[in-house]
Scaffold this motif. Structure first.
Motif, mmCIF file in Angstrom:
data_model
loop_
_atom_site.group_PDB
_atom_site.id
_atom_site.type_symbol
_atom_site.label_atom_id
_atom_site.label_comp_id
_atom_site.label_asym_id
_atom_site.label_seq_id
_atom_site.Cartn_x
_atom_site.Cartn_y
_atom_site.Cartn_z
ATOM 1 N N ALA A 138 7.310 -5.907 -92.531
ATOM 2 C CA ALA A 138 7.539 -6.224 -93.949
ATOM 3 C C ALA A 138 8.829 -5.563 -94.440
ATOM 4 O O ALA A 138 9.601 -6.163 -95.197
ATOM 5 C CB ALA A 138 6.352 -5.766 -94.788
ATOM 6 N N ARG A 177 11.870 -7.474 -93.186
ATOM 7 C CA ARG A 177 12.076 -8.728 -93.919
ATOM 8 C C ARG A 177 12.675 -8.475 -95.302
ATOM 9 O O ARG A 177 13.553 -9.213 -95.763
ATOM 10 C CB ARG A 177 10.749 -9.475 -94.034
ATOM 11 C CG ARG A 177 10.305 -10.093 -92.721
ATOM 12 C CD ARG A 177 9.090 -10.987 -92.909
ATOM 13 N NE ARG A 177 8.834 -11.767 -91.698
ATOM 14 C CZ ARG A 177 7.832 -12.628 -91.568
ATOM 15 N NH1 ARG A 177 6.983 -12.793 -92.561
ATOM 16 N NH2 ARG A 177 7.677 -13.299 -90.456
ATOM 17 N N GLU A 178 12.208 -7.432 -95.951
ATOM 18 C CA GLU A 178 12.731 -7.115 -97.283
ATOM 19 C C GLU A 178 14.183 -6.645 -97.193
ATOM 20 O O GLU A 178 15.019 -7.033 -98.010
ATOM 21 C CB GLU A 178 11.854 -6.026 -97.923
ATOM 22 C CG GLU A 178 12.243 -5.677 -99.354
ATOM 23 C CD GLU A 178 12.118 -6.866 -100.305
ATOM 24 O OE1 GLU A 178 12.918 -6.914 -101.277
ATOM 25 O OE2 GLU A 178 11.251 -7.743 -100.074
ATOM 26 N N THR A 179 14.480 -5.818 -96.200
ATOM 27 C CA THR A 179 15.832 -5.273 -96.045
ATOM 28 C C THR A 179 16.860 -6.364 -95.784
ATOM 29 O O THR A 179 17.976 -6.333 -96.323
ATOM 30 C CB THR A 179 15.857 -4.254 -94.893
ATOM 31 O OG1 THR A 179 14.943 -3.196 -95.187
ATOM 32 C CG2 THR A 179 17.253 -3.676 -94.695
ATOM 33 N N LYS A 217 16.522 -9.602 -96.402
ATOM 34 C CA LYS A 217 16.353 -10.780 -97.256
ATOM 35 C C LYS A 217 17.673 -11.146 -97.933
ATOM 36 O O LYS A 217 18.321 -10.323 -98.579
ATOM 37 C CB LYS A 217 15.288 -10.488 -98.318
ATOM 38 C CG LYS A 217 14.912 -11.673 -99.167
ATOM 39 C CD LYS A 217 13.795 -11.296 -100.141
ATOM 40 C CE LYS A 217 13.373 -12.477 -101.011
ATOM 41 N NZ LYS A 217 12.287 -12.088 -101.940
#
Length: 852
Positions: A564, A567-569, A571
């Motif tokens: 997670a 994916r956030e980093t 994005k």
């Protein structure tokens, strides 16, 4: 057995359903010792008449049963010996049932053992006295007994074997200890069975016959007989006393099953070393031709002998390289290969280096720079790989004397021939063609990486991941590309770039960034578009100034995130530079440079994992993998002749493999390169690089691992382009395994020793992986009937003959039903899935002692 138990048992028997034609139940209770004569008058069973038969009332009893009470159930109690002669009731007893109240009779009754085997049960009555042993015997679930089955069942219970199987009984006994007086199972058999019977079974099934049998000589007998399956008996005269004269196939199958057992083989391997010492196997093998025992698989000394044979062949310059490779490939499928894997790997790459030398010693010569560059890209890089792989194996087994001897030969081939000659010819070409302009026709310069490989994708709106691995040289890139093509659905193409000079991190990393200008000041600091490139933050700023949605990150920082978090980093990021440093971090320190090649193996695993993570977690489809520079590394300590005096002019910076100055002159032993075509060079910087693989003589960090010069290993930079594809996507080629198929057409076995042919259906290449299978014969219940043979289907040849395997099988000595179907099983060792099941009939005729 008391009267209550007897009544209970009799009631159960009278309550059994009537058979066809029966109108009642008649049971003759035979009590020869008259143990219950005084109790008979008190016995009562509902709907059953009790009658006492004596010598004087036989005719009356006959009349009573047949005329007076023809439909009444009767219990006839008697102490008479009722034979067939002079017995008025013989025909009645034929359809009636006999009942005995002694312990053996009760056992026979409860276990439904035919009374004809009363003597067998009586002989082992002590075994049945114990309730737990009795329960285990009953739990075997035997439906029809014979004498052998009863004895096998007793032995199986005493040895905690779940099925009445003598092979398993024998293995359990041997597993405990080979010391007879200490063997708990042998003591159990002696106490509650009969060890003479146990040894009779051993003799009958495995041809072991000695006046004074022992477990130790039995194991030697089994092992030697199994070994003799592959060896001409003329070489075994010294150990003939341990050879079975009959049932040899049983010995082979027994040893084969034990040695391949996942857990029990630990004890087996301890015992087998004892046998080697007892029979002096090492000396025995010294007097055999290699072809005589190369397929044998009973003793680890066989592999030692083969290893010594190949190593001595190399050291004595016997050029049988193809034969050596085939020998190593043959042994890979054998039991002890795992023990000697590193040694075999080292041998393999030593053979490949010698083979390379034989093929290319006359071809390696003076050529134009572009020709040498292309030759290294397509051919010569292999020698660096062989050398590296040899040392990966060597470092795992460096205390083996034979490896030390091979090391000397390997160093001579690599350092003195390959590195010496290749870099001399390359240095000559560089001096003649590349000192004024650092470039090669048709070869991408490292400084053009971003503009040629990244920018076009960014302009199209594609997302690009760039992985830069420090000191990830070209030959390592080839291995990673092959791995990605073999293990993933995506495609990976590799090309080379001409790295910058000097081939150092600060300049190589800068050249891979987006830039208009690349420069180095008189302090050796590197700038892109006037901005420092030192450190991650500066590189991130340079990327963001070109592509707003970009980022730079260290490999370890990325690995420390969860899915997670990653994916956030990432994005919304269009351009991602990932910096990886496992090789240079290990090699560029004097205390750890000897672990350089281990670091390469680690880097390959890390990069493979990273690429799969980008693909799976971040949906990355466009990944570029490259390096800042390559490296030189040799394990042998450098001699004084490998070092030259430093350049005696004013220097901005001096390292083992280069020096920077603003003064241009000719220096003996050095190549003088104008950096105008590499950097902006307003300071007119000149690089001085030692010829070949020489180092500048200076103090400081290690000199075996180096970069900064212009050797092909340093300046040929790999560029891998990985394009991910998903299952079902157009033009996606699924990853499959090759198949191993039976090609023999006859499905009838007429000899206990037989040969079958198998075929690897496809060659191993991109998206077609190897498959390892185990092959054996089994019955319909899955019981293994033969030895097990392993096939490693990893052949890369297009020639079908090169993908053919001829295997010999040996059947266990037993009776085979010619009307029964048996199966040849081919099972994938990775998944345990049976890939092919081929029905066979087995018609051996009379199973004799002449099965070998």
């Amino acid at each position: 057995m008391n009267l209550t138990q007897i009544v209970s048992t009799l009631k159960e028997q009278f309550q059994e359903s009537l058979k066809d034609g029966e109108t009642r139940k008649i049971i003759f209770w035979i009590d020869k010792d008259q143990e219950f004569i005084e109790d008979i008058d008190q016995l009562h069973i509902d709907d059953v008449q009790v009658h006492v038969l004596t010598e004087n009332n036989q005719f009356y009893t006959k009349h009573l049963l047949e005329k007076e009470q023809p439909n009444t159930s009767y219990l006839i109690y008697t102490s008479l010996e009722l034979g067939a002669e002079n017995n008025w009731l013989a025909d009645t007893m034929y359809y009636a049932k006999a009942f005995y109240a002694d312990r053996v009779s009760l056992i026979l009754s409860e276990l439904k053992i035919d009374p004809s085997f009363r003597g067998v049960v009586k002989k082992h009555e002590r075994f049945f006295l114990n309730k737990e042993r009795y329960r285990k015997f009953q739990a075997l679930g035997i439906e029809t007994y014979d004498e052998e089955l009863i004895e096998l069942a007793v032995m199986s219970v005493l040895c905690n074997v779940k099925v009445p199987n003598f092979e398993e009984v024998l293995k359990i006994v041997l597993l405990d200890t080979l010391e007879d007086i200490e063997n708990k199972y042998l003591l159990q058999l002696d106490k509650f069975f009969n060890t003479d019977i146990f040894w009779e079974y051993v003799s009958k099934k495995y041809g072991y016959e000695r006046e004074t049998p022992s477990l130790k000589t039995l194991f030697i007998h089994l092992a030697v007989t199994a070994f003799s399956h592959s060896i001409n008996e003329q070489y075994l005269t010294n150990i003939d006393a341990f050879l079975a004269k009959r049932n040899r196939t049983n010995c082979l199958v027994f040893i084969d099953h034990w040695m391949h057992h996942r857990t029990d083989n630990v004890v087996f391997e301890r015992y087998i070393k004892m046998v080697e010492d007892e029979i002096q196997l090492t000396q025995l093998l010294q007097h055999m031709p290699i072809d005589e025992f190369k397929k044998a698989d009973t003793f680890p000394s066989i592999d030692r002998a083969i290893i010594i044979y190949i190593a001595n062949g190399l050291l004595e310059k016997r050029e049988d390289y193809d034969a050596y490779i085939k020998l190593i490939q043959l042994r890979r499928a054998k039991h002890y290969y795992h023990q000697f894997k590193n040694v075999y790997e080292g041998l393999f790459y030593a053979v490949k280096m010698n083979e390379f030398y034989k093929t290319h010693q006359q071809v390696l010569s003076t050529k134009p720079a572009i020709d040498l560059f292309k030759d290294y890209q397509t051919i010569y890089y292999q020698m660096d790989t062989y050398y590296r792989k040899f040392y990966v194996a060597f470092d795992s087994e460096s205390n083996i004397e034979i490896f030390m001897k091979l090391k000397e030969m390997v160093e001579h081939l690599y350092t003195h021939w390959f590195m010496g000659e290749l870099n001399v010819y390359w240095s000559q070409a560089v001096k003649a063609e590349m000192t004024e302009k650092w470039s090669l026709p048709g070869v991408l310069n490292q400084q053009q990486f971003y503009s040629s490989m990244v920018a076009p994708s960014i302009r199209k709106g594609d997302r690009v991941f760039v992985i830069i691995s420090d000191a990830f040289r070209y030959e390592i890139g080839v291995e990673l590309a092959e791995r990605l093509n073999n293990e993933t659905l995506g495609t990976c193409e590799i090309q080379s770039m001409l790295g910058v000079v000097p081939s150092v991190t600060k300049l190589g990393m800068a050249s891979l960034l987006p830039h208009q200008t690349l420069d180095m000041n008189t302090k050796g600091q590197v700038y892109v578009n006037g901005q420092s490139t030192s450190g991650l933050e500066n590189r991130r700023a340079i990327l963001e100034s070109t592509v707003t949605d970009s980022m730079a990150i260290h490999y370890q920082e990325m690995m420390n995130m969860n899915k997670a978090g990653r994916r956030e980093t990432f994005k919304g990021k269009k351009l991602i530079y990932i910096y990886h440093d496992s090789i240079d971090a290990m090699g560029d320190k004097v205390l750890t440079e000897m672990y350089t090649f281990d670091a390469v193996e680690k880097a390959l695993n890390e990069l493979s994992t990273l690429i799969k993570m980008i693909r799976d977690d971040l949906s990355g489809t466009n990944i570029l993998i490259t390096a800042d520079h390559g490296f030189l590394y040799q394990r042998q300590p450098l001699e004084q002749s490998d070092k030259i005096e430093k350049v005696q002019v004013d220097m901005i910076e001096t390292k083992h493999r280069y020096a920077l100055s603003t003064v241009k002159t000719e220096v003996a032993g050095q190549i003088t390169i104008d950096l105008n075509s590499v950097i902006k060079n307003e300071n007119s910087l000149i690089a001085y690089v030692p010829n070949g693989s020489l180092r500048n003589r200076m103090q400081g960090s290690g000199v075996n691992f180096n970069h900064g010069g212009v050797s092909l290993q340093e300046v040929m930079v790999p560029l891998l382009s990985y394009k991910n594809k998903r299952s079902g996507q157009k033009d996606t080629q699924q990853i499959t395994k090759v198949d191993i198929k039976l090609t023999s057409t006859a499905n009838k076995i007429t000899n206990s020793i037989f040969t079958l042919n198998f075929f690897q259906t496809e060659k191993v290449e991109e998206k077609t992986k190897s498959r390892t299978v185990v092959i054996y014969m089994a019955d319909q219940e899955g019981n293994v009937l033969s030895n097990e043979e392993t096939v490693i289907g990893d052949r890369v040849s297009s020639d079908p003959m090169e993908r053919t395997f001829k295997l010999q099988f040996v059947l266990k000595g037993k009776t085979y039903d010619r009307n029964q179907s048996y199966d040849l099983i081919i099972k994938d060792t990775e998944t345990g899935i049976v890939t092919e099941r081929v029905p066979f009939t087995i018609n051996l005729g009379i199973v004799s002692d002449f099965d070998f």
